[in-house]
Design a protein around this motif. Structure first.
Motif, PDB file in Angstrom:
ATOM      1  N   ASP A 137      -5.618   2.860   5.460  1.00 36.42           N
ATOM      2  CA  ASP A 137      -4.664   2.244   4.548  1.00 36.42           C
ATOM      3  C   ASP A 137      -4.548   3.079   3.279  1.00 36.42           C
ATOM      4  O   ASP A 137      -5.560   3.527   2.731  1.00 36.42           O
ATOM      5  CB  ASP A 137      -5.112   0.827   4.166  1.00 36.42           C
ATOM      6  CG  ASP A 137      -4.827  -0.194   5.262  1.00 36.42           C
ATOM      7  OD1 ASP A 137      -3.908   0.041   6.063  1.00 36.42           O
ATOM      8  OD2 ASP A 137      -5.512  -1.227   5.291  1.00 36.42           O
ATOM      9  N   GLY A 138      -3.326   3.289   2.859  1.00 37.03           N
ATOM     10  CA  GLY A 138      -3.110   4.004   1.602  1.00 37.03           C
ATOM     11  C   GLY A 138      -3.599   3.172   0.426  1.00 37.03           C
ATOM     12  O   GLY A 138      -3.873   1.976   0.549  1.00 37.03           O
TER      13      GLY A 138
ATOM     14  N   TYR B  68      -6.030   7.656  10.441  1.00 34.02           N
ATOM     15  CA  TYR B  68      -5.112   6.765   9.727  1.00 34.02           C
ATOM     16  C   TYR B  68      -5.897   5.692   9.002  1.00 34.02           C
ATOM     17  O   TYR B  68      -6.597   4.898   9.623  1.00 34.02           O
ATOM     18  CB  TYR B  68      -4.119   6.116  10.693  1.00 34.02           C
ATOM     19  CG  TYR B  68      -3.105   7.099  11.226  1.00 34.02           C
ATOM     20  CD1 TYR B  68      -2.039   7.510  10.445  1.00 34.02           C
ATOM     21  CD2 TYR B  68      -3.232   7.624  12.507  1.00 34.02           C
ATOM     22  CE1 TYR B  68      -1.113   8.422  10.924  1.00 34.02           C
ATOM     23  CE2 TYR B  68      -2.308   8.539  12.986  1.00 34.02           C
ATOM     24  CZ  TYR B  68      -1.255   8.931  12.195  1.00 34.02           C
ATOM     25  OH  TYR B  68      -0.351   9.833  12.660  1.00 34.02           O
TER      26      TYR B  68
ATOM     27  N   LYS C 159       0.847  -1.192   0.000  1.00 33.11           N
ATOM     28  CA  LYS C 159       0.000   0.000   0.000  1.00 33.11           C
ATOM     29  C   LYS C 159       0.882   1.243   0.000  1.00 33.11           C
ATOM     30  O   LYS C 159       1.928   1.272   0.611  1.00 33.11           O
ATOM     31  CB  LYS C 159      -0.898   0.025   1.247  1.00 33.11           C
ATOM     32  CG  LYS C 159      -1.906  -1.093   1.297  1.00 33.11           C
ATOM     33  CD  LYS C 159      -3.027  -0.800   0.365  1.00 33.11           C
ATOM     34  CE  LYS C 159      -4.149  -1.796   0.546  1.00 33.11           C
ATOM     35  NZ  LYS C 159      -5.245  -1.544  -0.335  1.00 33.11           N
ATOM     36  N   TRP C 160       0.438   2.283  -0.685  1.00 35.08           N
ATOM     37  CA  TRP C 160       1.136   3.552  -0.710  1.00 35.08           C
ATOM     38  C   TRP C 160       0.513   4.439   0.358  1.00 35.08           C
ATOM     39  O   TRP C 160      -0.678   4.663   0.361  1.00 35.08           O
ATOM     40  CB  TRP C 160       0.984   4.214  -2.070  1.00 35.08           C
ATOM     41  CG  TRP C 160       1.684   3.504  -3.185  1.00 35.08           C
ATOM     42  CD1 TRP C 160       1.820   2.159  -3.354  1.00 35.08           C
ATOM     43  CD2 TRP C 160       2.338   4.097  -4.286  1.00 35.08           C
ATOM     44  NE1 TRP C 160       2.507   1.883  -4.488  1.00 35.08           N
ATOM     45  CE2 TRP C 160       2.838   3.063  -5.099  1.00 35.08           C
ATOM     46  CE3 TRP C 160       2.537   5.408  -4.683  1.00 35.08           C
ATOM     47  CZ2 TRP C 160       3.536   3.304  -6.266  1.00 35.08           C
ATOM     48  CZ3 TRP C 160       3.232   5.638  -5.855  1.00 35.08           C
ATOM     49  CH2 TRP C 160       3.736   4.602  -6.633  1.00 35.08           C
ATOM     50  N   GLY C 161       1.295   4.959   1.258  1.00 27.39           N
ATOM     51  CA  GLY C 161       0.758   5.857   2.275  1.00 27.39           C
ATOM     52  C   GLY C 161       0.699   5.216   3.641  1.00 27.39           C
ATOM     53  O   GLY C 161       1.402   4.250   3.937  1.00 27.39           O
ATOM     54  N   ASP C 162      -0.175   5.760   4.480  1.00 30.94           N
ATOM     55  CA  ASP C 162      -0.294   5.315   5.870  1.00 30.94           C
ATOM     56  C   ASP C 162      -0.835   3.901   5.977  1.00 30.94           C
ATOM     57  O   ASP C 162      -1.446   3.371   5.061  1.00 30.94           O
ATOM     58  CB  ASP C 162      -1.258   6.242   6.636  1.00 30.94           C
ATOM     59  CG  ASP C 162      -0.692   7.626   6.838  1.00 30.94           C
ATOM     60  OD1 ASP C 162       0.541   7.752   6.927  1.00 30.94           O
ATOM     61  OD2 ASP C 162      -1.483   8.572   6.896  1.00 30.94           O
ATOM     62  N   LYS C 163      -0.639   3.330   7.141  1.00 33.63           N
ATOM     63  CA  LYS C 163      -1.240   2.062   7.535  1.00 33.63           C
ATOM     64  C   LYS C 163      -2.373   2.389   8.487  1.00 33.63           C
ATOM     65  O   LYS C 163      -2.236   3.231   9.358  1.00 33.63           O
ATOM     66  CB  LYS C 163      -0.186   1.193   8.240  1.00 33.63           C
ATOM     67  CG  LYS C 163      -0.705  -0.062   8.858  1.00 33.63           C
ATOM     68  CD  LYS C 163      -0.565  -1.212   7.886  1.00 33.63           C
ATOM     69  CE  LYS C 163      -0.974  -2.511   8.534  1.00 33.63           C
ATOM     70  NZ  LYS C 163      -2.257  -2.970   8.085  1.00 33.63           N
TER      71      LYS C 163
END
Length: 146
Positions: free
Chosen positions: A88-89, A86, A64-68
């Motif tokens: 998932d990206g 927050y 995933k791109w970005g935050d979890k």
């Protein structure tokens, strides 16, 4: 990165968050670009002859791109106005159905505009209040341009 100067609202209720943009400095995106070609048959990304040294490894990243997303039991996570802080990206471009014939992956959630004259754009009037383009037209029809 917005195409027009305006107040651009995020998809949050109550207009809690927005970006206000002006014309900003003029810049040339060709000065810092990477160009690529994508082969629909073998699903390979290649650096273009315009920028042969452009990196390609990022394209094949499967995470995933970005935050979890954190669970609500985590002290860093919170929920406000219908949104988690927050999440998932998104998946990267390899997941974006690059061989599609239409611009939109899901036409129900996508609107392609033929003009930068955005009907949904929010404008700030001299008194500070924000109005949509449709509301502005109604006001001008009712009260004139003075």
């Amino acid at each position: 990165m917005y195409a027009t100067p305006a107040v651009h609202r995020y998809i949050l209720p109550l207009g809690l968050l927005h970006d206000e943009t002006d014309r900003g400095p003029l810049w040339d995106p060709l000065q810092n670009m990477y160009a690529y070609t994508y082969n629909l048959t073998d699903h390979k990304l290649r650096s273009s002859s315009l920028t042969p040294e452009a990196p390609i490894d990022w394209f094949y990243f499967l995470g995933k791109w970005g935050d979890k997303a954190y669970p609500m039991t985590d002290r860093r996570q919170y929920y406000f106005a219908g949104q988690y802080h927050y999440v998932d990206g998104p998946g990267g471009p390899i997941y974006k159905n690059l061989g599609r014939r239409e611009v939109c992956i899901n036409p129900k959630n996508c609107k392609v505009k033929k003009s930068l004259a955005d009907e949904d754009r929010i404008r700030r009037w001299p008194g500070g209040e924000e109005v949509s383009a449709a509301e502005e037209r109604l006001i001008l029809e009712r009260y004139g341009t003075d």
